[in-house]
Write a protein that holds these residues in place. Sequence first.
Motif: not given
Length: 220
Positions: A119-147
Amino acid sequence: MKIKKYLHSCLVFEQDGYKLLFDPGQFSFAEGRVTADMFADTDSIVITHIHPDHFDLDILKSILALNNAKIYTNKQVGEQLQKAGLPFSLIESGKHEIGPFILEAVPVTHEPLLDNPAPQMTAFVINNKVLHPVDTLSDELLAYKGIDVLLMVTMAPFANELKIAAFADKLQPRQVLPVHDGYARDFFIKQRYANYKRHFEKQGILFHEVLAIGEGIDVE
């Protein structure tokens, strides 16, 4: 900011009296333990993707019958809302202000499922503090390492604990709030939480064993 969990991936973010609801789907409401009236004072609702454990039109209507919440979602979900005559705002990428919240929307690819198109899916970063990847475990979200906080899938047909933990190990958040486990019995969830907690403690990552409906955490 407070985050409260209502089974599976149904979450309420609260700040300055404003309530933002994520993904009131079937798995949360299936047994009657979570009901629409729990979200009567919701100000806005975000739907991340079209899968029924995250989006259910009848459930959504039952919540909207109690309030004037605004809906934010992507085009694929929006098409279903449009057919039902429900207004929505498109939110697929970039930063958006919703009440006191700043949401960074990130287009991501759902983990593969058996005989099921992605499906089309959207992950979110909330207030620069919380990462909600939803249903992905993709390395593309490693840009938020240390969140500060990772909302981490803990059980899923598309992953096992080794794959899930490996994703979090690479991301190295300060804290983990477990989600996506609404189809499991309480005794099994407790057992798996204990296992994850032991694993992450070795790395100095705080794993929150959020079990009761409406229980959650405070994020400074």
